[in-house]
Design a protein around this motif. Structure first.
Motif, PDB file in Angstrom:
ATOM      1  N   UNK A 235      35.153  12.705   2.036  1.00 35.02           N
ATOM      2  CA  UNK A 235      36.334  13.484   2.514  1.00 35.02           C
ATOM      3  C   UNK A 235      36.986  13.183   3.628  1.00 35.02           C
TER       4      UNK A 235
ATOM      5  N   UNK B  71      40.494  11.728   4.376  1.00 36.24           N
ATOM      6  CA  UNK B  71      41.584  12.455   3.651  1.00 36.24           C
ATOM      7  C   UNK B  71      42.865  12.167   4.366  1.00 36.24           C
TER       8      UNK B  71
ATOM      9  N   UNK C  46      48.356   9.575   4.448  1.00 40.33           N
ATOM     10  CA  UNK C  46      49.277   9.201   5.231  1.00 40.33           C
ATOM     11  C   UNK C  46      49.464   7.929   5.552  1.00 40.33           C
TER      12      UNK C  46
ATOM     13  N   UNK D 112      39.883  19.255  10.829  1.00 39.21           N
ATOM     14  CA  UNK D 112      40.626  20.247   9.808  1.00 39.21           C
ATOM     15  C   UNK D 112      42.014  20.151   9.736  1.00 39.21           C
ATOM     16  N   UNK D 113      42.728  19.699  10.802  1.00 39.97           N
ATOM     17  CA  UNK D 113      44.071  19.537  10.633  1.00 39.97           C
ATOM     18  C   UNK D 113      44.351  17.975  10.811  1.00 39.97           C
ATOM     19  N   UNK D 114      45.275  17.307  10.442  1.00 45.70           N
ATOM     20  CA  UNK D 114      45.705  16.177  10.567  1.00 45.70           C
ATOM     21  C   UNK D 114      47.254  16.245  10.332  1.00 45.70           C
TER      22      UNK D 114
ATOM     23  N   UNK E 185      48.525  17.793   7.121  1.00 47.87           N
ATOM     24  CA  UNK E 185      47.170  17.900   6.218  1.00 47.87           C
ATOM     25  C   UNK E 185      46.021  19.075   6.648  1.00 47.87           C
ATOM     26  N   UNK E 186      45.718  19.793   5.689  1.00 46.83           N
ATOM     27  CA  UNK E 186      44.768  20.761   5.988  1.00 46.83           C
ATOM     28  C   UNK E 186      43.518  20.405   5.282  1.00 46.83           C
ATOM     29  N   UNK E 187      42.552  19.820   5.750  1.00 49.99           N
ATOM     30  CA  UNK E 187      41.450  19.159   5.028  1.00 49.99           C
ATOM     31  C   UNK E 187      40.544  20.222   4.272  1.00 49.99           C
ATOM     32  N   UNK E 188      40.384  19.871   2.999  1.00 52.34           N
ATOM     33  CA  UNK E 188      39.618  20.749   2.278  1.00 52.34           C
ATOM     34  C   UNK E 188      38.362  19.920   1.776  1.00 52.34           C
ATOM     35  N   UNK E 189      37.530  20.631   0.956  1.00 48.57           N
ATOM     36  CA  UNK E 189      36.173  19.686   0.749  1.00 48.57           C
ATOM     37  C   UNK E 189      36.366  18.953  -0.537  1.00 48.57           C
ATOM     38  N   UNK E 190      37.277  19.664  -1.139  1.00 48.48           N
ATOM     39  CA  UNK E 190      37.737  19.050  -2.675  1.00 48.48           C
ATOM     40  C   UNK E 190      39.014  18.653  -2.814  1.00 48.48           C
ATOM     41  N   UNK E 191      40.037  19.548  -2.098  1.00 46.25           N
ATOM     42  CA  UNK E 191      41.312  19.271  -2.416  1.00 46.25           C
ATOM     43  C   UNK E 191      41.947  19.223  -0.994  1.00 46.25           C
ATOM     44  N   UNK E 192      43.119  18.637  -0.850  1.00 43.44           N
ATOM     45  CA  UNK E 192      43.962  18.522   0.173  1.00 43.44           C
ATOM     46  C   UNK E 192      44.954  19.449   0.078  1.00 43.44           C
TER      47      UNK E 192
ATOM     48  N   UNK F 286      48.782  20.794   1.980  1.00 43.94           N
ATOM     49  CA  UNK F 286      49.737  20.097   2.765  1.00 43.94           C
ATOM     50  C   UNK F 286      50.840  20.947   2.961  1.00 43.94           C
TER      51      UNK F 286
ATOM     52  N   UNK G 198      46.625  19.514  -3.301  1.00 43.81           N
ATOM     53  CA  UNK G 198      46.627  18.264  -4.289  1.00 43.81           C
ATOM     54  C   UNK G 198      45.137  18.234  -4.450  1.00 43.81           C
TER      55      UNK G 198
ATOM     56  N   UNK H   6      42.451  15.305  -6.449  1.00 40.76           N
ATOM     57  CA  UNK H   6      42.393  13.961  -7.364  1.00 40.76           C
ATOM     58  C   UNK H   6      41.243  13.958  -8.155  1.00 40.76           C
TER      59      UNK H   6
END
Lengths: 353, 318
Positions: A93, A96, A100, A295-297, B31-38, B40, B56, B58
């Motif tokens: 993860x 992620x 981009x 947490x943010x990108x 992007x807000x990163x999630x454990x299973x999903x992303x 946006x 999103x 996958x």
């Protein structure tokens, strides 16, 4: 994906194509042999062990990985089991931000300093053909087992360092360095840290196809927590990143009896470093709260989304802080100033056509 | 999936379907990163508020969840068109890149989790009553007003088995445990009304904007679903949010959260009063409310632990 897709090796010493021999790859020109151990070709010599866990723990995990499975063996070897270190070392993860990347679909990607594969596995899951270069052979061999057990034929671990990439120039569509560039000066003790970093980037530029992209993940020299006195994660001293280089050097010599060699830069500093190495079109992204566990990108330009982050990302549970950041976010120059103090960066830069 | 190649063209394409209009400036995403999903948030260039949120996934495992979210929100918007304007943002699901994306109009306001203030340990969360009332009131209004429609859909026979099959958190739930058996009996004989269940009714999924509520993340939504369980989840997650103050977002629910949510403190008293009100509004006998709580806690604790925890608590619907 057949393994031959990844084995168009070139001798890191002389650039000649390597030929397969028994348990090794051989250079017909300079005569060097590169051994293959547990299916992992090894292109480095005398690489001391380095890792987030002690060498005996890594050996134990590797020794049991085939029988117990890589996850179980690693969890059993780590003192905290499936805790924070396990997550950091292994969780794809973390990659992620690959959403981009400007790499072409299915492109050939080199991940440098891949460790136990958190980033490399993430890139493979995105569909890239990934060569995972890791200089510590125990870690590269562990990743090989992991790739087999996770059925990732598009991930190929090799044991190689940043200055010894065993592929011809112009091989890769993309190269990823996740928290690696700051360490490369230790591989070139004869060069200053800045020169070593520029040399590494220039070397990797050649390995990219024309138009290919490099992606760096690295800390900002002006990250707020470093200003606030958090220890530099690379040298274990406070304020070394924000001090002038000569002062940081003096300080680390006094405190650690060694020179300061893990240079970080500001946004402008990274842009200059990449330009001097031959890259163009550097594009900056921010990572919060840190690249280790972000947490943010987000893109640093244009600034609209930075206002959103200013409003929403700081201490959202505290109404007072929330009101303050909302007010600050409305100030005309707040977001422009904010982007210079982002903790960590993701940076993409292009090799000119 | 690539943001520039796949996501931005997808959003541009679905803006009209999402009812988003305005100037046609280029879009950008973060992007807000999630454990299973992303996740946006997508902005018009230069804007400081997102116009669209894209989720999103996958992993094929997540596909049914995203499709379920789309189905649940579509059903609700069809039943109650007004919800689509103010409370639920209808969305569009499409395969993009190597996964599935769900785009919806960005919710206005701030998550209710932001309204939870730090409190000394052991005193329970200081979630103001008006926010509890907003969240609970909205849910009960929805469940009461759609009750007949849910009943008309049928599905009583399979409601509980579907729940156990769909949600791994309930997979270990033994149908022979007394609480489960009583709930199953009440579902079968019609004593227990079935309702619209959100399935993840926690304050991070509830956005307040000028006293109206936007409810997101219907991935675990069930129609028909069980009553009251969303309220229990809201209380537990509120207690957890207050305890961790956003520091460790992934910490599982602990026994201390149950005590903070439903034990002996002012917040829990208010929650219990609202649960009692909901039970009245939906004609749920008080003992069944306790059984539903026992069932719900089995998502987080082994059966023997659940029994001990529930015994400690005051009557839930008192």
């Amino acid at each position: 994906m057949p393994e031959t897709t990844f084995t168009d090796f070139a001798c890191p010493d002389c650039g000649t194509s390597l030929v397969a021999a028994e348990d090794a790859w051989s250079c017909g020109d300079c005569g060097r042999d590169y051994p293959v151990t547990d299916g992992v070709p090894t292109f480095v010599t005398d690489q001391p062990y380095w890792g987030e866990m002690p060498e005996p723990v890594m050996r134990e995990a590797l020794g049991n990985a085939r029988e117990q499975g890589w996850e179980a063996s690693l969890a059993a070897a780590l003192p905290q089991g499936r805790g924070e270190t396990f997550e950091y070392l292994t969780n794809p993860v973390r990659a992620q931000w690959a959403h981009f990347l400007p790499f072409p679909q299915g492109g050939r990607v080199l991940d440098i300093g891949s460790g136990l594969g958190a980033i490399a596995v993430g890139l493979a899951a995105h569909g890239f053909s990934v060569v995972a270069a890791e200089p510590v052979d125990l870690r590269a061999r562990f990743l090989r087992i992991r790739a087999e057990q996770e059925n990732l034929p598009n991930l190929y671990p090799i044991c190689a360092s940043v200055f010894e990439i065993p592929y011809p120039d112009g091989t890769f569509d993309g190269i990823v360095m996740n928290n690696v560039l700051e360490w490369v000066a230790y591989s070139k003790p004869d060069l200053s840290p800045g020169e070593a970093q520029q040399a590494a980037l220039a070397y990797l530029l050649r390995k990219l196809k024309p138009g290919g992209h490099l992606h760096l993940v690295i800390e900002n020299r002006w990250g707020p927590v470093l200003f606030a006195g958090m220890k530099d994660p690379h040298g274990a001293l406070r304020f070394t990143t924000v001090l002038p280089r000569f002062a940081a050097n003096l300080y680390t010599k006094l405190r650690l009896s060694e020179p300061y060699r893990t240079y970080l830069y500001s946004q402008g500093g990274y842009a200059r470093l990449l330009r001097r190495a031959g890259f163009t079109d550097a594009t900056f992204y921010g990572m919060m709260p840190s690249s280790r566990n972000y947490f943010y990108y987000f893109p640093l330009s244009p600034i609209g989304s930075l206002k959103y982050l200013l409003r929403t990302s700081f201490d959202p549970k505290h109404p007072g802080v929330s009101r303050l950041t909302n007010t600050v976010a409305r100030l005309p120059l707040a977001a422009r100033a904010f982007r210079h103090f982002i903790p960590d960066f993701g940076i993409t830069a292009r090799r000119p056509e | 999936m690539n943001v520039d190649r796949d996501l931005i063209p997808f959003v541009n394409d679905v803006l009209p379907a999402l009812g988003v209009d305005g100037p046609s400036r280029p879009l950008q995403a973060l992007l807000i990163k999630g454990n299973r999903k992303s996740v946006f948030p997508v902005f018009r260039r230069g804007d400081s508020r997102p116009i669209v949120i894209v989720k999103f996934a996958r992993d094929p495992v997540d596909r049914p969840r995203i499709e379920n979210e789309k189905a649940a929100t579509d059903t609700l918007v069809a039943w109650m068109p007004g919800l689509g304007d103010d409370i639920l943002a209808p969305g569009v699901v499409r395969d993009i890149g190597n996964g599935i994306a769900y785009a919806r109009r960005a919710s206005r306001g701030n998550p209710l989790a932001r309204r939870i203030s730090p409190v000394p340990a052991g005193t329970g969360p200081d979630l103001s009553e008006k926010h509890v009332d907003l969240a609970v009131g909205w849910l009960i209004d929805l469940q009461v007003s759609t009750r007949d429609r849910v009943e008309a859909l049928g599905g009583r026979d399979t409601a509980l088995e579907t729940m156990r099959a769909e949600n791994p958190a309930f997979a270990h739930l033994d149908p022979d445990t007394p609480a489960f058996a009583r709930v199953a009996g009440a579902v079968a004989d019609g004593t227990l009304p079935l309702v619209v269940e959100h399935g993840d009714y926690n304050p991070d999924n509830l956005f307040e904007d000028r006293r109206s509520l936007n409810v997101i993340d219907w991935e675990w939504g069930r129609i028909p679903g069980l009553p009251l369980v969303d309220l229990f989840e809201f209380a537990l997650q509120s207690a957890k949010a207050a305890a961790i103050q956003g520091v460790v977002r992934s910490r599982p629910i602990g026994a201390e959260d149950v005590r903070a949510a439903l034990g002996d403190n002012p917040f829990a008293s208010h929650i219990r009063a609202r649960v009692a009100g909901a039970a009245d509004a939906l004609s749920i006998p008080a003992p069944l409310a306790s059984d539903l709580l026992t069932m719900h806690l089995s998502r987080y604790f082994p059966p023997d632990a659940v029994e001990g925890i529930v015994t400690e608590l005051p009557e839930v619907a008192s």
